[in-house]
Design a protein around this motif. Structure first.
Motif, PDB file in Angstrom:
ATOM      1  N   TYR A 230      10.590 -13.723  -7.231  1.00  0.00           N
ATOM      2  CA  TYR A 230       9.945 -13.330  -8.480  1.00  0.00           C
ATOM      3  C   TYR A 230      10.965 -12.797  -9.482  1.00  0.00           C
ATOM      4  N   VAL A 231      10.974 -13.389 -10.652  1.00  0.00           N
ATOM      5  CA  VAL A 231      11.753 -12.875 -11.776  1.00  0.00           C
ATOM      6  C   VAL A 231      10.911 -13.030 -13.036  1.00  0.00           C
ATOM      7  N   ASP A 232      11.262 -12.261 -14.066  1.00  0.00           N
ATOM      8  CA  ASP A 232      10.520 -12.371 -15.322  1.00  0.00           C
ATOM      9  C   ASP A 232      10.956 -13.621 -16.084  1.00  0.00           C
ATOM     10  N   ILE A 233      10.442 -13.757 -17.292  1.00  0.00           N
ATOM     11  CA  ILE A 233      10.628 -15.001 -18.031  1.00  0.00           C
ATOM     12  C   ILE A 233      12.090 -15.249 -18.410  1.00  0.00           C
ATOM     13  N   GLU A 234      12.890 -14.172 -18.410  1.00  0.00           N
ATOM     14  CA  GLU A 234      14.315 -14.313 -18.711  1.00  0.00           C
ATOM     15  C   GLU A 234      15.166 -14.325 -17.440  1.00  0.00           C
ATOM     16  N   GLY A 235      14.502 -14.329 -16.296  1.00  0.00           N
ATOM     17  CA  GLY A 235      15.249 -14.350 -15.039  1.00  0.00           C
ATOM     18  C   GLY A 235      15.611 -12.970 -14.524  1.00  0.00           C
ATOM     19  N   GLY A 236      15.114 -11.932 -15.182  1.00  0.00           N
ATOM     20  CA  GLY A 236      15.417 -10.566 -14.749  1.00  0.00           C
ATOM     21  C   GLY A 236      14.482 -10.121 -13.637  1.00  0.00           C
ATOM     22  N   GLN A 237      14.959  -9.250 -12.775  1.00  0.00           N
ATOM     23  CA  GLN A 237      14.124  -8.820 -11.664  1.00  0.00           C
ATOM     24  C   GLN A 237      13.280  -7.597 -12.006  1.00  0.00           C
ATOM     25  N   GLY A 238      12.262  -7.376 -11.194  1.00  0.00           N
ATOM     26  CA  GLY A 238      11.450  -6.171 -11.314  1.00  0.00           C
ATOM     27  C   GLY A 238      12.010  -5.095 -10.398  1.00  0.00           C
ATOM     28  N   TRP A 239      11.491  -3.886 -10.540  1.00  0.00           N
ATOM     29  CA  TRP A 239      12.059  -2.749  -9.796  1.00  0.00           C
ATOM     30  C   TRP A 239      11.044  -1.940  -9.013  1.00  0.00           C
ATOM     31  N   PHE A 240       9.791  -2.380  -8.983  1.00  0.00           N
ATOM     32  CA  PHE A 240       8.808  -1.532  -8.282  1.00  0.00           C
ATOM     33  C   PHE A 240       9.046  -1.504  -6.769  1.00  0.00           C
ATOM     34  N   GLN A 241       9.771  -2.513  -6.247  1.00  0.00           N
ATOM     35  CA  GLN A 241      10.007  -2.555  -4.803  1.00  0.00           C
ATOM     36  C   GLN A 241      10.700  -1.285  -4.292  1.00  0.00           C
ATOM     37  N   VAL A 242      11.468  -0.616  -5.142  1.00  0.00           N
ATOM     38  CA  VAL A 242      12.138   0.600  -4.672  1.00  0.00           C
ATOM     39  C   VAL A 242      11.129   1.743  -4.495  1.00  0.00           C
ATOM     40  N   HIS A 243       9.914   1.554  -5.010  1.00  0.00           N
ATOM     41  CA  HIS A 243       8.881   2.582  -4.853  1.00  0.00           C
ATOM     42  C   HIS A 243       7.881   2.237  -3.751  1.00  0.00           C
ATOM     43  N   HIS A 244       8.051   1.065  -3.119  1.00  0.00           N
ATOM     44  CA  HIS A 244       7.120   0.704  -2.041  1.00  0.00           C
ATOM     45  C   HIS A 244       7.189   1.755  -0.931  1.00  0.00           C
ATOM     46  N   ARG A 245       6.001   2.163  -0.478  1.00  0.00           N
ATOM     47  CA  ARG A 245       5.968   3.171   0.585  1.00  0.00           C
ATOM     48  C   ARG A 245       5.627   2.558   1.930  1.00  0.00           C
ATOM     49  N   VAL A 246       4.934   1.408   1.913  1.00  0.00           N
ATOM     50  CA  VAL A 246       4.557   0.778   3.183  1.00  0.00           C
ATOM     51  C   VAL A 246       4.909  -0.709   3.250  1.00  0.00           C
ATOM     52  N   TYR A 247       4.758  -1.434   2.160  1.00  0.00           N
ATOM     53  CA  TYR A 247       4.940  -2.885   2.206  1.00  0.00           C
ATOM     54  C   TYR A 247       6.341  -3.256   2.705  1.00  0.00           C
ATOM     55  N   ASP A 248       6.376  -4.085   3.743  1.00  0.00           N
ATOM     56  CA  ASP A 248       7.644  -4.555   4.322  1.00  0.00           C
ATOM     57  C   ASP A 248       8.493  -3.410   4.885  1.00  0.00           C
ATOM     58  N   ARG A 249       7.821  -2.303   5.287  1.00  0.00           N
ATOM     59  CA  ARG A 249       8.573  -1.175   5.842  1.00  0.00           C
ATOM     60  C   ARG A 249       8.194  -0.890   7.292  1.00  0.00           C
ATOM     61  N   ALA A 250       7.650  -1.906   7.981  1.00  0.00           N
ATOM     62  CA  ALA A 250       7.233  -1.711   9.376  1.00  0.00           C
ATOM     63  C   ALA A 250       8.399  -1.181  10.209  1.00  0.00           C
ATOM     64  N   GLY A 251       8.097  -0.154  11.023  1.00  0.00           N
ATOM     65  CA  GLY A 251       9.110   0.417  11.901  1.00  0.00           C
ATOM     66  C   GLY A 251       9.931   1.514  11.247  1.00  0.00           C
ATOM     67  N   GLN A 252       9.838   1.625   9.924  1.00  0.00           N
ATOM     68  CA  GLN A 252      10.588   2.673   9.244  1.00  0.00           C
ATOM     69  C   GLN A 252       9.729   3.928   9.084  1.00  0.00           C
ATOM     70  N   ARG A 253      10.372   5.053   8.947  1.00  0.00           N
ATOM     71  CA  ARG A 253       9.670   6.319   8.821  1.00  0.00           C
ATOM     72  C   ARG A 253       8.879   6.368   7.514  1.00  0.00           C
ATOM     73  N   CYS A 254       7.672   6.905   7.591  1.00  0.00           N
ATOM     74  CA  CYS A 254       6.851   7.050   6.390  1.00  0.00           C
ATOM     75  C   CYS A 254       7.499   8.049   5.435  1.00  0.00           C
ATOM     76  N   ILE A 255       7.682   7.636   4.197  1.00  0.00           N
ATOM     77  CA  ILE A 255       8.331   8.481   3.197  1.00  0.00           C
ATOM     78  C   ILE A 255       7.432   9.661   2.830  1.00  0.00           C
ATOM     79  N   THR A 256       6.119   9.447   2.920  1.00  0.00           N
ATOM     80  CA  THR A 256       5.186  10.480   2.483  1.00  0.00           C
ATOM     81  C   THR A 256       5.091  11.640   3.481  1.00  0.00           C
ATOM     82  N   CYS A 257       4.856  11.312   4.750  1.00  0.00           N
ATOM     83  CA  CYS A 257       4.702  12.395   5.734  1.00  0.00           C
ATOM     84  C   CYS A 257       6.007  12.702   6.446  1.00  0.00           C
ATOM     85  N   GLY A 258       6.898  11.758   6.484  1.00  0.00           N
ATOM     86  CA  GLY A 258       8.187  11.978   7.138  1.00  0.00           C
ATOM     87  C   GLY A 258       8.101  12.095   8.643  1.00  0.00           C
ATOM     88  N   LYS A 259       6.939  11.792   9.209  1.00  0.00           N
ATOM     89  CA  LYS A 259       6.777  12.041  10.643  1.00  0.00           C
ATOM     90  C   LYS A 259       6.412  10.805  11.446  1.00  0.00           C
TER      91      LYS A 259
END
Length: 280
Positions: A230-259
């Motif tokens: 996915y890129v925008d109309i000029e080929g630039g990328q988006g940045w919301f992925q750095v805020h993902h808390r669960v998507y594609d984070r299986a096995g990683q520690r939850c950022i919200t609870c830390g536990k």
DNA sequence: AAACAAACCTGTGCGC
DNA sequence: TGCGCACAGGTTTGTT
């Protein structure tokens, strides 16, 4: 790939760069992209037409033309819409090229490796026949807004799992796999809750989560995953992925609870990531 | 009514 | 390195 925030980002690019311009010529490579009608129907419908506006309903991009017809683009899983200088080498899987009026000479490309996406010109007066799914789209949380009362009505009496319901475009239009998981996590609700089991407080949380996640994702220009599909109309990328808390984070520690560690299950054929500690 | 599987395609990443 | 398999942002269709 593209869900509401990505399509909205593309829409804004079309609005800024393409609206007001005339399509002087059209090339259609792969016929599958125009399977709804035909190669000739797209060429005839677009050639000489001026794009008057760029609208969006759910994941559908809709551009009224000065001919009275309307251009619809759906990116499905791997579609991209790109503006480039005329003559620029085209990427693989460029299925539609629209030559634009004005200078510098530019082209609008529809690129789509998996060919699930489509491009079609339709008559809005005949939308029920030519694009029947459009009329059956549910509420768009950004374009229409979504109130707690509205969502409560949509959930009431539905003995349906929460996540598949959120993904159902006839109920809520625009939410896809990433933002369903992110919204459910923000609302602290499990994907396998029954829709009609939510308290009104929980409905309120879900409404706020869906609207805020989508709004923030639009502000971030959508999510570009590691494959950079996915890129925008000029080929630039988006940045919301750095805020993902669960998507594609299986096995990683939850950022919200830390536990707890993020878990991944399949639901309705879609991978589903959630925190077993935060979500109930 | 609602849940599931398969279908439509191509590309990538992983384990062996 | 190569091979085969699982899986990917979506949506429709047919079956339980």
């Amino acid at each position: 790939m593209p869900e509401l925030p990505e399509v909205e980002t593309v829409r804004r690019g079309v609005q800024a760069q393409v609206v007001g311009r005339r399509i002087t010529a059209v090339e259609v490579g792969r016929e599958r992209t125009v399977r709804r009608t035909s190669r000739q129907a797209l060429i005839d419908g677009l050639t000489g037409a001026t794009i008057l506006a760029a609208n969006r309903r759910g994941k559908y991009l809709l551009c009224p033309l000065d001919t009275g017809d309307e251009l619809m683009v759906h990116l499905r899983m791997s579609g991209r819409l790109l503006v480039a200088a005329a003559g620029t080498p085209r990427p693989a899987h460029t299925h539609v090229v629209m030559h634009l009026s004005g200078s510098p000479r530019q082209e609008l490309w529809f690129v789509d490796p998996r060919t699930f996406g489509e491009v079609v010109v339709f008559d809005p007066a005949n939308v029920d026949v030519e694009l029947p799914e459009l009329a059956r789209l549910g509420v768009d949380p950004i374009a229409d807004g979504l109130t707690r009362t509205q969502l409560a009505t949509l959930l009431a009496g539905r003995r349906r799992l929460l996540k598949p319901l959120l993904l159902d475009q006839h109920v809520v239009a625009g939410v896809g796999n990433i933002y369903a998981d992110e919204s459910l996590h923000r609302a602290r609700l499990r994907h396998d809750r029954l829709a009609d089991s939510l308290t009104s407080r929980e409905v309120g949380r879900l409404r706020d989560a869906v609207v805020s996640v989508l709004t923030e994702a639009v502000e971030a220009g959508g999510s570009t995953l590691t494959d950079t599909q996915y890129v925008d109309i000029e080929g630039g990328q988006g940045w919301f992925q750095v805020h993902h808390r669960v998507y594609d984070r299986a096995g990683q520690r939850c950022i919200t609870c830390g536990k707890a560690d993020i878990q991944r299950v399949m639901m309705g054929g879609r991978s589903t990531c959630f925190c077993p500690r935060c979500q109930h």
